[in-house]
Design a protein around this motif. Structure first.
Motif, PDB file in Angstrom:
ATOM      1  N   ASN A   1       0.777  -1.209  -0.046  1.00  0.00           N
ATOM      2  CA  ASN A   1      -0.153   0.013  -0.133  1.00  0.00           C
ATOM      3  C   ASN A   1       0.926   1.271   0.104  1.00  0.00           C
ATOM      4  O   ASN A   1       1.723   1.399   1.111  1.00  0.00           O
ATOM      5  N   LEU A   2       0.906   2.042  -1.137  1.00  0.00           N
ATOM      6  CA  LEU A   2       1.573   3.109  -1.309  1.00  0.00           C
ATOM      7  C   LEU A   2       1.464   4.215  -0.205  1.00  0.00           C
ATOM      8  O   LEU A   2       2.138   4.989   0.274  1.00  0.00           O
ATOM      9  N   GLY A   3       0.039   4.107   0.462  1.00  0.00           N
ATOM     10  CA  GLY A   3      -0.047   4.970   1.573  1.00  0.00           C
ATOM     11  C   GLY A   3       0.833   4.745   2.834  1.00  0.00           C
ATOM     12  O   GLY A   3       0.739   5.696   3.820  1.00  0.00           O
ATOM     13  N   ASP A   4       1.431   3.754   2.985  1.00  0.00           N
ATOM     14  CA  ASP A   4       2.350   3.633   4.077  1.00  0.00           C
ATOM     15  C   ASP A   4       3.683   4.080   3.916  1.00  0.00           C
ATOM     16  O   ASP A   4       4.532   4.144   5.018  1.00  0.00           O
ATOM     17  N   ILE A   5       3.944   4.867   2.856  1.00  0.00           N
ATOM     18  CA  ILE A   5       5.279   5.665   2.932  1.00  0.00           C
ATOM     19  C   ILE A   5       5.158   6.859   3.856  1.00  0.00           C
ATOM     20  O   ILE A   5       4.051   7.320   4.074  1.00  0.00           O
ATOM     21  N   THR A   6       6.464   6.936   4.459  1.00  0.00           N
ATOM     22  CA  THR A   6       6.690   7.856   5.291  1.00  0.00           C
ATOM     23  C   THR A   6       6.952   9.293   4.806  1.00  0.00           C
ATOM     24  O   THR A   6       7.510   9.422   3.857  1.00  0.00           O
ATOM     25  N   LEU A   7       6.435  10.254   5.576  1.00  0.00           N
ATOM     26  CA  LEU A   7       6.925  11.734   5.053  1.00  0.00           C
ATOM     27  C   LEU A   7       8.507  11.990   5.171  1.00  0.00           C
ATOM     28  O   LEU A   7       8.960  12.663   4.109  1.00  0.00           O
ATOM     29  N   ARG A   8       8.948  11.490   6.034  1.00  0.00           N
ATOM     30  CA  ARG A   8      10.392  11.414   5.854  1.00  0.00           C
ATOM     31  C   ARG A   8      11.098  10.687   4.657  1.00  0.00           C
ATOM     32  O   ARG A   8      12.263  11.295   4.169  1.00  0.00           O
ATOM     33  N   ALA A   9      10.568   9.428   4.216  1.00  0.00           N
ATOM     34  CA  ALA A   9      11.000   8.802   3.324  1.00  0.00           C
ATOM     35  C   ALA A   9      11.012   9.963   2.000  1.00  0.00           C
ATOM     36  O   ALA A   9      11.759   9.646   1.138  1.00  0.00           O
ATOM     37  N   LEU A  10       9.788  10.294   1.827  1.00  0.00           N
ATOM     38  CA  LEU A  10       9.215  11.395   0.645  1.00  0.00           C
ATOM     39  C   LEU A  10      10.446  12.510   0.543  1.00  0.00           C
ATOM     40  O   LEU A  10      10.914  12.682  -0.315  1.00  0.00           O
ATOM     41  N   GLU A  11      10.707  12.967   2.039  1.00  0.00           N
ATOM     42  CA  GLU A  11      11.359  14.176   2.003  1.00  0.00           C
ATOM     43  C   GLU A  11      12.868  13.856   1.563  1.00  0.00           C
ATOM     44  O   GLU A  11      13.753  14.709   1.053  1.00  0.00           O
ATOM     45  N   THR A  12      13.271  12.760   1.927  1.00  0.00           N
ATOM     46  CA  THR A  12      14.703  12.056   1.773  1.00  0.00           C
ATOM     47  C   THR A  12      14.978  11.890   0.138  1.00  0.00           C
ATOM     48  O   THR A  12      15.871  12.466  -0.524  1.00  0.00           O
ATOM     49  N   PHE A  13      13.894  11.394  -0.568  1.00  0.00           N
ATOM     50  CA  PHE A  13      13.842  11.149  -1.918  1.00  0.00           C
ATOM     51  C   PHE A  13      14.130  12.290  -2.708  1.00  0.00           C
ATOM     52  O   PHE A  13      14.731  12.449  -3.767  1.00  0.00           O
ATOM     53  N   LYS A  14      13.425  13.460  -2.228  1.00  0.00           N
ATOM     54  CA  LYS A  14      13.210  14.821  -3.053  1.00  0.00           C
ATOM     55  C   LYS A  14      14.716  15.530  -2.688  1.00  0.00           C
ATOM     56  O   LYS A  14      14.860  16.362  -3.628  1.00  0.00           O
TER      57      LYS A  14
END
Length: 245
Positions: A13-26
């Motif tokens: 479920n893609l909704g399980d990704i963390t905010l911190r993971a997204l910030e890191t990828f960015k």
């Protein structure tokens, strides 16, 4: 010195990704991935666009050296396996070790894990738990390792493919038919299914199915595990497990 981020990604479920993971990828300069096609879909879903580097089990040491070169040049890199936490039955351990050995900072960005997800709903108490991951696909080695794990008396967790799950359950039923088993199929995904029972009962269920699909995590209880639904003893109350106020 630069920074390598080891990033946990959703197991379904893609909704399980963390905010911190997204910030890191960015914020990183490059994203290294077990499967660049899989990770590209994840990044695109969240409108993140970064250069991708392949770093899979078959080329992990060679690819890791290229990533170390980038780190040596001051570039930042995030590493993601296909699903869950890198280094847990997935590539990532070699890269993390080499990067730290080269003097770079290795930063964990925790996320979902099929292991932790299944244990959280297994409904069994106990202090000791063994994570084994995938057993050998060879029948003799698989059964031999199962005997060893069952003999410890501790609970353990395995991963298995749809091609061998029935064979694994058959071995468990033959070796210890009454041992309690919880099977998680397609955890967090649309067709998530959790099946519980004795090894014999769960084997009978899966062996009767026309087709078995999905990815599997299997929890096998230990001899001394207790079901959390069991009545608690007076000793537990005296030890302060309950607040009688």
């Amino acid at each position: 010195m630069s920074e390598l981020f080891i990033v946990g990604t959703p197991i379904g479920n893609l909704g399980d990704i963390t905010l911190r993971a997204l910030e890191t990828f960015k914020k990183v300069d490059f994203v290294a991935a077990e499967d660049t096609r899989h990770t590209l879909e994840l990044l695109t879903h969240f409108d993140i666009h970064k250069p991708l580097i392949s770093c899979r089990a078959q080329n992990e040491r060679f690819a890791s050296e290229k990533i170390i070169d980038l780190l040596n040049k001051g570039q930042t890199v995030a590493y993601a396996s296909d699903a869950g936490e890198p280094g847990i039955s997935d590539p990532g351990a070699i890269l993390a070790g080499l990067a730290r050995g080269a003097g770079h900072t290795v930063i964990p960005i925790p996320g979902p894990s099929a292991f932790a997800t299944l244990v959280s709903v297994a409904g069994v108490g106990g202090k000791t738990l063994i994570f084994e991951g995938f057993l050998s696909p060879k029948p003799g080695k698989r059964r031999s390792r199962l005997r060893e794990l069952l003999a410890t008396g501790y609970a353990f967790v395995l991963y298995e493919s749809p091609f061998r799950i029935v064979k694994l359950l058959s071995d468990l039923a033959e070796l210890d038919s009454e041992r309690r088993v919880v099977v998680g199929r397609e955890l967090t995904k649309l067709h998530e299914e959790i099946t519980e029972g004795s090894a014999q009962e769960v084997f009978a269920d899966y062996s009767s199915r026309n087709k078995v699909l999905g990815e599997f995590a299997v929890f096998i209880s230990g001899n001394k595990n207790i079901k959390l639904t069991d009545k608690s003893s007076d000793n537990e109350k005296e030890a302060g497990y309950y607040d009688d106020r």
